[in-house]
Design an enzyme around this catalytic site. Sequence first.
Site, PDB file in Angstrom:
ATOM      1  N   ALA A  84       0.848  -1.199   0.000  1.00  0.00           N
ATOM      2  CA  ALA A  84       0.000   0.000   0.000  1.00  0.00           C
ATOM      3  C   ALA A  84       0.878   1.242   0.000  1.00  0.00           C
ATOM      4  O   ALA A  84       1.969   1.229   0.578  1.00  0.00           O
ATOM      5  CB  ALA A  84      -0.880   0.000   1.245  1.00  0.00           C
ATOM      6  N   GLY A 132       0.222  -5.002   0.705  1.00  0.00           N
ATOM      7  CA  GLY A 132      -0.834  -5.061  -0.306  1.00  0.00           C
ATOM      8  C   GLY A 132      -0.377  -5.707  -1.608  1.00  0.00           C
ATOM      9  O   GLY A 132      -1.196  -6.282  -2.343  1.00  0.00           O
ATOM     10  N   GLU A 155      -0.780  -9.211  -0.994  1.00  0.00           N
ATOM     11  CA  GLU A 155      -2.224  -9.492  -1.026  1.00  0.00           C
ATOM     12  C   GLU A 155      -2.743  -9.566  -2.462  1.00  0.00           C
ATOM     13  O   GLU A 155      -3.614 -10.385  -2.776  1.00  0.00           O
ATOM     14  CB  GLU A 155      -2.981  -8.430  -0.242  1.00  0.00           C
ATOM     15  CG  GLU A 155      -2.694  -8.502   1.250  1.00  0.00           C
ATOM     16  CD  GLU A 155      -3.591  -7.570   2.031  1.00  0.00           C
ATOM     17  OE1 GLU A 155      -4.694  -7.980   2.421  1.00  0.00           O
ATOM     18  OE2 GLU A 155      -3.171  -6.415   2.244  1.00  0.00           O
ATOM     19  N   GLU A 211       2.254  -5.040   7.872  1.00  0.00           N
ATOM     20  CA  GLU A 211       1.182  -4.168   8.359  1.00  0.00           C
ATOM     21  C   GLU A 211       1.093  -4.080   9.880  1.00  0.00           C
ATOM     22  O   GLU A 211       0.994  -3.001  10.444  1.00  0.00           O
ATOM     23  CB  GLU A 211      -0.187  -4.621   7.797  1.00  0.00           C
ATOM     24  CG  GLU A 211      -0.380  -4.320   6.314  1.00  0.00           C
ATOM     25  CD  GLU A 211       0.084  -5.442   5.409  1.00  0.00           C
ATOM     26  OE1 GLU A 211       0.894  -6.282   5.851  1.00  0.00           O
ATOM     27  OE2 GLU A 211      -0.365  -5.473   4.252  1.00  0.00           O
TER      28      GLU A 211
HETATM   29  N1  COA Z   1       4.486   3.414  -0.179  1.00  0.00           N
HETATM   30  C1  COA Z   1       4.919   4.563  -0.728  1.00  0.00           C
HETATM   31  N2  COA Z   1       6.136   4.715  -1.271  1.00  0.00           N
HETATM   32  C2  COA Z   1       6.950   3.652  -1.255  1.00  0.00           C
HETATM   33  C3  COA Z   1       6.587   2.423  -0.705  1.00  0.00           C
HETATM   34  C4  COA Z   1       5.282   2.318  -0.143  1.00  0.00           C
HETATM   35  N3  COA Z   1       4.827   1.180   0.357  1.00  0.00           N
HETATM   36  N4  COA Z   1       7.616   1.560  -0.832  1.00  0.00           N
HETATM   37  C5  COA Z   1       8.589   2.219  -1.457  1.00  0.00           C
HETATM   38  N5  COA Z   1       8.204   3.491  -1.720  1.00  0.00           N
HETATM   39  C6  COA Z   1       8.960   4.543  -2.392  1.00  0.00           C
HETATM   40  C7  COA Z   1      10.026   5.159  -1.485  1.00  0.00           C
HETATM   41  O1  COA Z   1       9.461   6.169  -0.662  1.00  0.00           O
HETATM   42  C8  COA Z   1      10.980   5.696  -2.510  1.00  0.00           C
HETATM   43  O2  COA Z   1      10.435   6.897  -3.035  1.00  0.00           O
HETATM   44  P1  COA Z   1      11.402   8.188  -3.249  1.00  0.00           P
HETATM   45  O3  COA Z   1      12.495   7.694  -4.174  1.00  0.00           O
HETATM   46  O4  COA Z   1      10.505   9.211  -3.852  1.00  0.00           O
HETATM   47  O5  COA Z   1      11.931   8.526  -1.889  1.00  0.00           O
HETATM   48  C9  COA Z   1      10.920   4.677  -3.629  1.00  0.00           C
HETATM   49  O6  COA Z   1       9.689   3.985  -3.466  1.00  0.00           O
HETATM   50  C10 COA Z   1      12.044   3.666  -3.574  1.00  0.00           C
HETATM   51  O7  COA Z   1      12.048   3.089  -2.281  1.00  0.00           O
HETATM   52  P2  COA Z   1      13.353   3.034  -1.343  1.00  0.00           P
HETATM   53  O8  COA Z   1      12.880   2.908   0.074  1.00  0.00           O
HETATM   54  O9  COA Z   1      14.273   4.172  -1.660  1.00  0.00           O
HETATM   55  O10 COA Z   1      14.016   1.669  -1.850  1.00  0.00           O
HETATM   56  P3  COA Z   1      14.901   0.670  -1.008  1.00  0.00           P
HETATM   57  O11 COA Z   1      15.419  -0.318  -1.981  1.00  0.00           O
HETATM   58  O12 COA Z   1      15.895   1.414  -0.166  1.00  0.00           O
HETATM   59  O13 COA Z   1      13.899  -0.038   0.019  1.00  0.00           O
HETATM   60  C11 COA Z   1      11.840  -1.185   0.690  1.00  0.00           C
HETATM   61  C12 COA Z   1      12.859  -0.859  -0.458  1.00  0.00           C
HETATM   62  C13 COA Z   1      10.712  -1.965   0.044  1.00  0.00           C
HETATM   63  C14 COA Z   1      12.563  -2.029   1.739  1.00  0.00           C
HETATM   64  C15 COA Z   1      11.347   0.116   1.327  1.00  0.00           C
HETATM   65  O14 COA Z   1      10.952   1.019   0.306  1.00  0.00           O
HETATM   66  C16 COA Z   1      10.174  -0.091   2.255  1.00  0.00           C
HETATM   67  O15 COA Z   1      10.342  -0.573   3.370  1.00  0.00           O
HETATM   68  N6  COA Z   1       8.935   0.245   1.789  1.00  0.00           N
HETATM   69  C17 COA Z   1       7.747   0.128   2.575  1.00  0.00           C
HETATM   70  C18 COA Z   1       7.259  -1.307   2.560  1.00  0.00           C
HETATM   71  C19 COA Z   1       6.004  -1.501   3.401  1.00  0.00           C
HETATM   72  O16 COA Z   1       6.027  -1.335   4.607  1.00  0.00           O
HETATM   73  N7  COA Z   1       4.912  -1.850   2.704  1.00  0.00           N
HETATM   74  C20 COA Z   1       3.671  -2.194   3.348  1.00  0.00           C
HETATM   75  C21 COA Z   1       2.795  -1.050   3.511  1.00  0.00           C
HETATM   76  S1  COA Z   1       1.347  -1.544   4.397  1.00  0.00           S
END
Ligand code: COA
Length: 258
Positions: A64, A109, A112, A132
């Site tokens: 999400a 998500g 999911e 989550e």
């Molecule tokens: N929602 C919104 N933006 C997200 C996202 C999410 N779930 N996951 C990644 N992004 C965005 C980041 O903010 C970043 O944007 P930016 O370049 O404008 O700052 C871009 O995607 C790349 O992500 P980044 O975090 O720089 O990549 P990474 O390789 O260092 O890390 C993850 C990858 C997946 C580990 C990390 O992005 C993360 O933990 N995301 C959230 C995952 C999560 O909790 N999802 C469940 C939500 S309920």
Amino acid sequence: MSDTLVEVRREGSAAVVALRRDRKLNALSSALEEAIGDALDGPDVRASACVVFTGGPRAFSAGADIDELRDLDPAAILAYYRATGGVYERIARLPQPTVSAIAGHCLGGGFELALATDFRIAEPSASFALPEVGIGILPSSGGTHRLVRLVGTARAKELVLLGDRFGADEALRLGLVTEVAAAGAGLERALALAERLGALPAVAVAVAKQVIDAMPDASYDAGLALERLGYGMLAQTADAAEAAAAFAEKRPPRFRGR
Ligand code: COA
């Protein structure tokens, strides 16, 4: 806007729905969910025998869009499910079989969405988790429900409450994916599965899928009745007649695709 977030194309009898919000690791914003919904309504998906969902090499989807989760009041959450939040159920209820080709992050998500499809094929880079609960919410796009059905309550609690990351091999061991493909070959393997599914009698596939999906909630007697009614309907199709004639004539059946 929709066009840039999701690409839809035909590959033989299959439709490929590719998430293309690469810059944000395919985080499922409401705009992306709307674009997926538009893809489901489009002619390519409607005419297809199987639908393959995929992302990019870095992410199937990072879940999400966290930027959209802030400051949501109950009314906004209800409105979300009325608007784009229902797309996961729409995927789950597609009449034709569905496959997810997964590489990279498959989180929240995004996981999911993959669970809403009938089959999942993962590349070695695939990394699954449901983060989550750790951020104070829970999987709420049908994932909790589907996970319990797929792996049982104890495993579902482990995956949902602890939220640990796990890879493709563990997903295979848990029965969450049907195959671990070679690096870079996930979509190709998903399309090979789609081709096999697409070559089968389409009405039998659609009815069998619907009956299987109804089984976990059906009583034993209702389940038997569904099977028998389904059989009564399918036995009258041209595909079943053709297969019976082929058997009698000792030749391979000539299944007709869509
Ligand atoms: N929602 C919104 N933006 C997200 C996202 C999410 N779930 N996951 C990644 N992004 C965005 C980041 O903010 C970043 O944007 P930016 O370049 O404008 O700052 C871009 O995607 C790349 O992500 P980044 O975090 O720089 O990549 P990474 O390789 O260092 O890390 C993850 C990858 C997946 C580990 C990390 O992005 C993360 O933990 N995301 C959230 C995952 C999560 O909790 N999802 C469940 C939500 S309920």
